[in-house]
Design a protein around this motif. Structure first.
Motif, PDB file in Angstrom:
ATOM      1  N   GLU A 120       0.827  -1.214   0.000  1.00  0.00           N
ATOM      2  CA  GLU A 120       0.000   0.000   0.000  1.00  0.00           C
ATOM      3  C   GLU A 120       0.857   1.258   0.000  1.00  0.00           C
ATOM      4  N   ASP A 121       2.002   1.233   0.708  1.00  0.00           N
ATOM      5  CA  ASP A 121       2.869   2.419   0.729  1.00  0.00           C
ATOM      6  C   ASP A 121       3.394   2.738  -0.668  1.00  0.00           C
ATOM      7  N   ARG A 180       0.578   4.298  -2.696  1.00  0.00           N
ATOM      8  CA  ARG A 180       0.390   5.734  -2.389  1.00  0.00           C
ATOM      9  C   ARG A 180       1.517   6.566  -2.989  1.00  0.00           C
ATOM     10  N   SER A 200       1.092   9.770  -5.383  1.00  0.00           N
ATOM     11  CA  SER A 200       1.594  11.104  -5.047  1.00  0.00           C
ATOM     12  C   SER A 200       2.506  11.650  -6.139  1.00  0.00           C
TER      13      SER A 200
END
Length: 863
Positions: free
Chosen positions: A467-468, A471, A475
């Motif tokens: 998930e990191d 993201r 971004s």
């Protein structure tokens, strides 16, 4: 009794005049003349009798007496200012005799106002008379009048030569100087006349300066320095003289001697910066690299105090491009890039230094450059090759230490793709992710995209499990793309290959194209963020977007649907004229109605499109064949429209629309930032001396920054720098000295933070910084850079003539807890308290300490 005598005398004179008149009536002219002469003897002021006597003398052919009387009459008439009668008398005098040179001079003065030509002729006649009797001193005043009426080169030369003969050297020098100036205005040779003027008066600074400049123009450098040196040592030196001497020294190659003079001129007038830049270049060309760097460093400090550090970096880039590079100048340039957070340029400069040091066999320094470059980008292509160049050239421990930095990277790159997931460790992935996150937060999205592309190659589809990473892709505005699905089993692959091909296989889009587009997004976004006003943001946006996508027109219009645009900017390709504001407004109104929600609208055949029916004439006049409209959204509200037009048919790719939508979001953010800066300026919350914002605006701007961070899912950090306890510092050094130190520190910090960062005067000895898009790790790096920047600020010395200690600061750092579900007011309250608590701990640990309190327990506090 005397009164009676005077009356008798007057009566006697009257009788004599009557007697002379009777004698004239009787035709006794000689006797009448004698009576008149007797009257003149006793009454010399009687000009009427003198005039009559002169006329009688002429009638009796007594020319000598007539000339004498007319001369006396002329002098008296000139003395009383009776120019008319004096002119008549002079003409009569010239008919019957020859006037003296004095009379000619006086008559010439009378003629100056009415007949300059006749006056000059009269003066020349008088001068000729004096030449016959060799009266040179008397000739000076006549020549002065001739020059005043007719300042020709020939007349000035007569004055100069006469003054030189008479020994009046200053007057001769002045005359030769005027000859030179006249020759220069006529395009002639002035050097010979300045030389003669200098020979007459070598102490005249203006003459020496002009003579030296004429020598410089002829390339006689040594002679010019010989002329100027005595003037530099004589006394007061003018800026013009200092500049000419500096130019002569530079032309002679005496750059070290010229440097203090050039710097003095620059300090007096900063507009002379090009002279300093030119001297730095001359020092580089003359292989005086240490002196060049020293002068460049002085210029950098001066420009930094003026807030022109970016311009100076551009100057140094031009200098290094135009002159031969040296290790000294490249080391200085790397320092500039590092201080300005320009990591890519910093890394490239270090690699140039590496090549230079290897070329000069300075392998220890080359290794240091490679080590520093690896700090910035360990994945830079070519590092392994550079490491091989150092093999056997360094001590074994040093080489192993340096090689260890690249071992993980090289192993990861050399492994086959199908073994990557099992061989690459989590540390490599985390390292790449950390670098990409830092680059994104510092706005360096082009480098971040390179890291993400490497992750995509080494860890395909990792974002589906991490998930990191997912993201991080979001971004950075990157959508991972793969050439096909998972590899097929060998049997299936063989079956496919053996069967005949019945239809072409659709190829996936080229991922490199997407990467280039996203890299361009980062470059354009950076330019948008650097603009200080809304018109500048819009103008930059339409120019950059229109150029990159090769549009015929690119239009940005701000304003809500149904209203006339509040701001318009249009970019037109070469050969196309801009449309009128009313035509653009009509098109934008039509597009507002046609666009659904916040998604882009692509129209391939614009003249026939039903969506543009109400603006068909405008579309036709603009020559638009294809139109792409992207709404500009601020949250849920559409605040404007970005429009791209082509005069040829074009199919808009999905990747283009994604990139343009991302750019539209960056435009709105840049516009909001520009509006915030304008608001801060209009509210006059900036301290003029220090450049810091006042404490009264701290809460409001922190609240605005937190809202922006929540909206963009970006980091925000608060940094407090305290230079000591205010009470103790004021008691020891005085209030004025403390204020001076804080103003200086504030100036340095304001000049060296990013354009989106904000600096405040928090209290007497504390400065607060709001670091947007900056997490705790990057903020700590910023603290160290600020520490180096303010190291030059010193407290007052305890003893006269001594050097005071450096002004050290303790720091407290807190990264705000940014969550969409949190109220910005709660976020601000919590981060302020945590930053102050961190500063208190830093102060307790002693000067120069930095304490960062992480948001470990902050989530509960905010919630």
């Amino acid at each position: 009794m005397p009164e009676i005598t005077r009356r008798l005398d007057r009566a006697e004179l009257g009788k004599r005049v009557e007697r002379a008149e009777k004698l004239l009536q009787k035709g006794k002219t000689p006797e009448a003349l004698e009576e008149y002469l007797l009257v003149l003897r006793d009454d010399p002021d009687n000009d009427v009798v003198r005039q009559l006597s002169a006329d009688l003398c002429l009638s009796l052919n007594r020319n000598a007496d007539a000339v004498r009387l007319l001369g006396e009459l002329f002098e008296r008439q000139v003395g009383t200012g009776d120019a008319t009668r004096a002119s008549l008398t002079y003409k009569k005098l010239t008919r019957h005799g020859s006037p003296t040179w004095q009379q000619k001079f006086r008559f010439g003065q009378l003629l100056e106002g009415s007949n300059k030509k006749l006056a000059l002729a009269t003066y020349e006649t008088a001068l000729s008379d004096l030449g016959k009797v060799t009266k040179k001193k008397e000739s000076v005043q006549i020549l002065d009048r001739i020059v005043a009426l007719d300042p020709t080169q020939a007349n000035l030369l007569r004055v100069a030569e006469l003054a030189s003969e008479l020994g009046n050297r200053k007057a001769a020098a002045s005359a030769y100087q005027r000859v030179a100036q006249l020759a220069a205005s006529e395009g002639g040779d002035m050097a010979q006349w300045y030389e003669r003027a200098y020979q007459e008066d070598a102490s005249n600074q203006d003459i020496a300066l002009a003579y030296a400049k004429s020598l410089l123009a002829k390339g006689q450098i040594g002679a010019a320095i010989f002329i100027l040196e005595p003037q530099m040592n004589a006394g007061e030196v003018t800026p013009a003289l200092r500049e000419a001497y500096a130019d002569a020294l530079v032309a002679a190659g005496r750059f070290t001697d010229a440097e203090p003079l050039v710097w003095q001129l620059f300090e007096a007038n900063p507009a002379r910066v090009q002279q300093v830049i030119g001297l730095v270049g001359s020092l580089l060309d003359g292989d005086q690299h240490d002196a060049a760097v020293e002068l460049a460093r002085k210029l950098e400090q001066f420009q930094r105090r003026r807030g022109e550090r970016r311009q100076f970096i551009g100057i140094m880039e031009d200098l290094t491009a135009a002159h031969r590079s040296s290790p000294q100048i490249l080391e200085f340039l790397s320092e500039l890039y590092n201080a300005a957070n320009r990591e890519n340029d910093y890394c490239q400069t270090l690699l140039k230094l590496f090549d230079l040091y290897c070329g000069t066999s300075e392998f220890a320094k080359a290794a240091e450059c490679l080590d520093r470059a690896a700090d910035v980008d360990p994945y830079e292509p070519g590092h392994r090759k550079r490491l091989e160049m150092l093999k056997g050239k360094l001590d074994e421990p040093r080489f192993k230490s340096l090689a260890a930095r690249f071992s993980t990277v090289s192993t990861a790159v050399e492994e086959p793709v199908h073994e990557q997931e099992s061989t690459l460790g989590a540390s490599t992935l985390q390292d790449l992710m950390l670098q990409a996150e830092i680059l994104v937060q510092y706005g360096m999205r082009n480098k971040a995209v390179e890291r993400l592309q490497r992750i995509q190659e080494l860890f395909p589809r990792e974002e589906e499990r991490n998930e990191d990473l997912q993201r991080l892709y979001m971004s950075a505005g990157v959508t991972p793309r793969y050439a096909g699905s998972a590899p097929l089993p060998p049997a299936a692959a063989g079956a496919v290959s053996s069967s005949p091909a019945t239809a072409p296989i659709a190829t996936a889009p080229d991922p490199s194209t997407d990467v280039r587009s996203f890299t361009r997004v980062a470059e354009i976004s950076r330019k948008l963020y650097h603009q200080g006003t809304a018109p500048a943001v819009l103008s930059t946006a339409v120019r950059e977007i229109g150029t990159h996508w090769e549009s015929t027109r690119c239009i940005a219009a701000m304003g809500k649907a149904g209203s006339f645009p509040t701001a318009l900017e249009e970019f037109c390709a070469e050969g196309f004229k801009k449309a009128g504001a009313s035509a653009i407004a009509e098109l934008i109104a039509c597009l507002h109605q046609a666009v659904k929600g916040h998604d882009p609208l692509a129209i391939e055949d614009a003249p026939k499109a039903a969506a543009l029916q109400s603006a068909r004439k405008v579309v036709t006049d603009m020559g638009a064949a294809a139109v792409l409209a992207i709404p500009l959204s601020d949250g849920e509200e559409i605040v404007g429209m970005l429009v791209l037009m082509h005069n040829r048919a074009r199919v808009w790719q999905q990747a283009d629309m994604v990139v343009l939508k991302t750019l539209a979001e960056q435009m709105v953010i840049a516009l909001n930032n520009a509006g915030l800066r304008r608001l801060v300026k209009n509210l006059s919350v900036t301290d003029e001396k220090s450049g810091l914002l006042k404490r009264s605006s701290y809460i409001d701007l922190l609240l605005a920054e937190s809202k922006r961070a929540i909206q963009n899912a970006s980091a925000l950090s608060v940094l407090l720098l305290k230079f000591g306890k205010s009470g103790a510092m004021i008691k020891e050094h005085g209030e004025a000295a403390v204020h001076s130190v804080m103003e200086r520190a504030g100036q340095l910090i304001s000049d060296n933070i990013r354009s989106n960062d904000l600096a405040f005067r928090y209290d007497t000895t504390t400065i607060a910084l709001l670091l947007g898009e900056t997490a705790e790790k990057e903020a700590l790096l910023a603290v160290e850079k600020l520490r180096k920047i303010v190291a030059e600020v010193r407290l007052p010395a305890r003893e006269d003539g001594g050097k005071g200690p450096s002004a050290l600061f303790s720091a407290g750092l807190a990264q705000a807890v940014i969550r969409t579900e949190y109220d910005p007011v709660d976020v601000v309250t919590e981060v302020i308290n945590r930053a102050e608590h961190a500063l208190a701990q830093g102060m307790a640990q002693g000067p120069g300490k930095v304490v960062a309190l992480g948001p470990a327990l902050a989530a509960g506090a905010v919630a």
